[in-house]
Every structure is written in C-alpha cells, then in structure tokens.
Design a protein around this motif. Structure first.
Motif, short mmCIF file in Angstrom:
data_model
loop_
_atom_site.label_atom_id
_atom_site.label_comp_id
_atom_site.label_asym_id
_atom_site.label_seq_id
_atom_site.Cartn_x
_atom_site.Cartn_y
_atom_site.Cartn_z
N TYR A 7 11.08 -15.44 42.32
CA TYR A 7 10.88 -15.87 43.53
C TYR A 7 9.63 -16.68 43.56
CZ TYR A 7 13.82 -11.90 45.28
OH TYR A 7 14.60 -10.78 45.55
N THR A 37 4.77 -14.10 49.06
CA THR A 37 6.15 -14.12 48.94
C THR A 37 6.88 -12.98 49.76
OG1 THR A 37 6.07 -14.95 46.61
CG2 THR A 37 8.06 -13.99 47.08
N LEU A 38 6.33 -11.89 49.29
CA LEU A 38 7.23 -10.38 50.18
C LEU A 38 6.51 -10.27 51.62
CD1 LEU A 38 7.15 -8.03 47.00
CD2 LEU A 38 8.99 -9.83 47.75
N SER A 39 7.37 -9.84 52.26
CA SER A 39 7.13 -9.12 53.71
C SER A 39 6.20 -8.26 53.68
CB SER A 39 8.36 -8.66 54.36
OG SER A 39 9.07 -9.82 54.75
N SER A 45 8.96 -16.98 52.91
CA SER A 45 10.20 -16.00 52.41
C SER A 45 9.92 -14.64 53.07
CB SER A 45 10.01 -15.98 50.77
OG SER A 45 8.87 -15.46 50.40
N ASN A 46 9.28 -14.59 54.09
CA ASN A 46 8.99 -13.37 54.79
C ASN A 46 10.09 -13.17 55.79
OD1 ASN A 46 5.62 -14.03 54.70
ND2 ASN A 46 6.62 -12.87 53.20
N THR A 47 11.14 -12.45 55.65
CA THR A 47 12.12 -12.37 56.35
C THR A 47 12.02 -10.84 57.33
OG1 THR A 47 13.54 -11.15 54.85
CG2 THR A 47 13.74 -13.69 54.98
N SER A 48 11.27 -10.08 57.16
CA SER A 48 11.24 -8.89 58.20
C SER A 48 10.87 -9.03 59.68
CB SER A 48 10.40 -7.87 57.52
OG SER A 48 10.68 -7.31 56.54
N PHE A 55 10.56 -5.19 52.77
CA PHE A 55 11.69 -6.19 53.38
C PHE A 55 12.99 -5.47 52.93
CE2 PHE A 55 14.81 -7.89 50.34
CZ PHE A 55 15.38 -8.97 51.21
N LEU A 77 15.65 -6.29 46.29
CA LEU A 77 15.12 -7.60 45.61
C LEU A 77 16.12 -7.96 44.45
CD1 LEU A 77 11.14 -6.87 45.68
CD2 LEU A 77 12.49 -8.25 47.27
N ASN A 117 18.58 -11.14 51.60
CA ASN A 117 18.02 -12.28 51.29
C ASN A 117 17.30 -12.34 49.69
OD1 ASN A 117 16.83 -15.03 51.77
ND2 ASN A 117 14.59 -13.81 51.79
N GLY A 118 17.15 -11.18 49.54
CA GLY A 118 16.48 -10.99 48.10
C GLY A 118 17.66 -11.45 47.06
N PHE A 174 14.35 -20.25 48.02
CA PHE A 174 12.96 -20.14 47.78
C PHE A 174 12.07 -21.44 47.60
CE2 PHE A 174 14.86 -16.06 47.09
CZ PHE A 174 14.24 -15.30 48.27
#
Ligand code: 1QQ
Length: 377
Positions: free
Chosen positions: A49, A108-110, A131-134, A181, A233, A257-258, A308
């Motif tokens: 990612y 990168t991560l929520s 890339s934070n989709t939460s 996430f 992920l 999304n992962g 990404f």
C-alpha cells in the motif's frame, strides 16, 4: 525565478517569514517553497500500500515541480509508520516539530489516522488521508481531510451489483477484528446486508498477523452461504480468499478497499478469480486523464498504478493547487484553501467535499479476472 533549494526550510513556521533565506511567498513573485510530510505503511505486512502511495506521489512531484517552476516547489519528506498507530504518531510529531512541514499526507490506515490525526489537528497542521476509508475520519477535527472514498459508499455499491448479478440471498461475513478499517468495513457489510434483505448465515473473525483461517472458513462454509464478504487488508484477506477456495467454497467472494492492490493476485493466485471489489479508480477507465496517468506511471515504474497510487497522485495535485491559491506555504492558509476545494477532477475521479470535508464521489465495481481487476458488468 528560482530561489531556494529542495533541502531548504519552508514557511510553515510562523517565524519563517518572507524573503531573506529564499523561503518566500509568491505574492512578491518568488517561488513558494513547500515541504510536505508523508506518513506511509512502507514496511511490514501492508508495505505494498505504502509503496504504491510513494510511487504515485513521486510521479506527481516530478510533474508538478516541472509545471510549477518559478511558482511553487514542493519537497516531500517520507516517514515509515509500518502500519502502526505508535509509528504514525511518532512520524506526525517529527514532521510537524522537527521538519516543520506545511501539511502531512497519510497515514495509510484508518487506525493510524485515528491515532495520529488528533496530533496534527491539535498542532493546527493540515493532514490529508489518501486511503482512510472508515467512518468518522473527518470527525477528528477541521484540519483533517481525505480524498479516499469512504467504505460506506464503496461497499454498498459493490454489494448491490453482486446481489443483482449473482442473485445472492444468503451471505457469510468474516473480518479482522484488530484493525479499525476492517471493523468499519464489516459493519458496513452487515448493515447493507440487512438493508438489502440478505440472510446472514454466519460470522467469523481473525486477527491481522494470523496465517491459518481453516477453522473459521470451515464453519462458515457449513452454513451454506451464496457469498462470503471479507473485510481485511490485502495480506490476510488474500489468504482468506485462497483458503475458502481450497476448502471448496464456490460462491461469490466480495471484499473491501483492502483488496485494491495487485498483491492480491500474488498471494491468492488463481483463487482470486471472481473476487468483487469497489474502487474509485480503475486503470482500464477510458478517460484521457486516467490514460495519461497510467502511461506515465508505467513508463516510470514498469507496472500499472492501483487505486492507492492514483489517490496519492491526486492528493499532491490538490496540495499544489491549494498552495498556489494560498500564495504561501502556510498551514492556516492551506487549510482554508483545502476546505474550499470544489470539483477537483483527478485520476481517481471527481472530488468535492461535503460540509464535514468528506469526499463525495462514485465507486466503480470491478472483478478479478486472469490476474487483474476488470469492470464487473
Ligand atoms: C483504511 C483502508 C486501507 C485498505 C488502507 C490501506 O482503506 O485503512 O481505511
């Protein structure tokens, strides 16, 4: 007129004024020097990612510094968080206090953003998730932005398409319980399943780092679902997909999304075939801007960009546009410009923000076919 050099400071600090050391605003015709921090998952189980994000950012950096010569020069300062909350917090602190960046892209991560976003927000430094989709990312505070499409939009789009085309009635859910996430994606999957009137035959969890999913998947398979929905992920998610097929599950598999990274094909192999995902970006899209980006990316890296890379690429264009509009590398001015962003069209689609700075955009649904994602139609 070129002033300063890439290793120079920037004007983010209140003390770093105009002129003098070559750190200047464009109001007087000088090139704006802007140092932007990047916090990425650059090593460890999700490194692909971070690598994709770095590649997208570096491509955009080259293009922008060339196009904006004399107006704006951006310098990127990368920090590796290794996908850890602690790592993200340390990186954000360092970028703000030592490197004196005007803004931060990432992490990168929520889960990392939930941990590190408040630090940037408190320091009144714009932080921009790519890339934070939460759910809830923007609730951290008014310095927090993102161009990543929330799972609350992406997952229902994929689920509706899968239900319609594959005639799903009964579904089983599996997710990573120690990743924000993955937990958020699971909640969206469950709520959407209920809304669509699907029967949930079973649920299971695992933890990031796990490598054996047989027990959970054997149980879920026995509940006889039409589909397996996986919120994870890429590393664990791909192993789940692979195991499910090994155990003989022949139904639909849908992920969040992962899964939007080519590592899925490396890890799951042929078992990835048929996997359904929603994404705001597809390198297959017949659009001039997208195709120019894909071509430039392939020329530089010898592979196609994923979502990404695309969202990272777009984010630097957004930063550039906003810094030029701000007229100087100033955190507060930049925040104001970002908040006003309207109808930006990037390679990952059209972007504008709602009143909570949530991105408004569309997802396309794709399906894995012979080693790549193609439109699901
Ligand atoms: C998030 C995500 C992950 C898939 C990013 C890598 O969407 O953490 O929000």
């Amino acid at each position: 007129l070129m002033v300063g050099c890439s290793s120079g400071g920037n004007t983010a600090a209140p003390a770093a004024g105009e002129g003098g050391s070559g750190q200047a605003a464009s109001a007087d015709g000088q090139e704006i020097q802007a140092k932007i921090g990047v916090v990425g998952f650059l090593s460890g189980s999700g490194a692909a990612y971070g690598e994709a994000q770095k590649a997208g950012l570096e491509l955009a950096l080259g293009e922008l510094n060339e196009a904006n010569k004399g107006k704006l020069k951006i310098e990127l300062k990368f920090e590796d968080s290794a996908g850890e909350k602690e790592g993200a917090i340390n990186a954000v602190n360092k970028l703000i206090n030592q490197d004196n960046v005007v803004a931060i892209i990432g992490p990168t991560l929520s889960g990392e953003m939930f941990a590190a976003g408040p630090v940037a927000n408190e320091a009144e430094t714009p932080i921009f998730g790519i890339s934070n989709t939460s759910e809830g990312i923007n609730d951290i505070g008014e310095y927090v932005f993102r161009n990543s499409l929330p799972e609350s939009i992406a997952i229902p789009t994929a689920m509706k398409a899968a239900v319609e085309k594959n005639g799903l009635k009964k579904v089983a859910l599996i997710h990573a319980s120690n990743d924000d996430f993955s937990v958020n994606g699971y909640k969206v999957m469950k709520a959407t399943a209920e809304k669509l009137g699907l029967e949930i035959t079973g649920e299971a969890t695992f933890a990031n780092g796990d490598v054996d999913f047989s027990a959970q998947l054997t149980k879920l398979k026995q509940t006889n679902p039409d589909a397996l929905f996986v919120s994870a992920l890429y590393k664990e998610g791909s192993m789940v997909v692979k195991k499910a097929r090994e155990l003989g599950f022949a139904g639909t598999i849908l992920g969040g999304n992962g899964f939007n990274n080519p590592k899925v094909f490396e890890i799951a192999g042929p078992a990835a075939e048929g996997l359904i995902v929603a994404t705001p970006f597809s390198p297959e899209k017949k659009d001039d801007k997208v195709q120019a980006f894909v071509k430039a990316f392939e020329a530089k890296y010898n592979k196609k960009p994923d979502q990404f890379a695309a969202q990272a690429y777009d984010s630097l264009y957004i930063m550039s546009q906003s810094l030029i509009a701000a007229g100087k590398a100033d955190r507060e001015e930049l925040r104001g410009q970002l908040a006003q962003l309207k109808d930006f069209t990037g390679v990952s689609g059209k972007l504008s923000f709602d009143e909570k700075r949530n991105p408004i955009g569309d997802a396309v649904v794709v399906v894995a076919k012979e080693g790549k994602f193609v439109p699901f139609e």
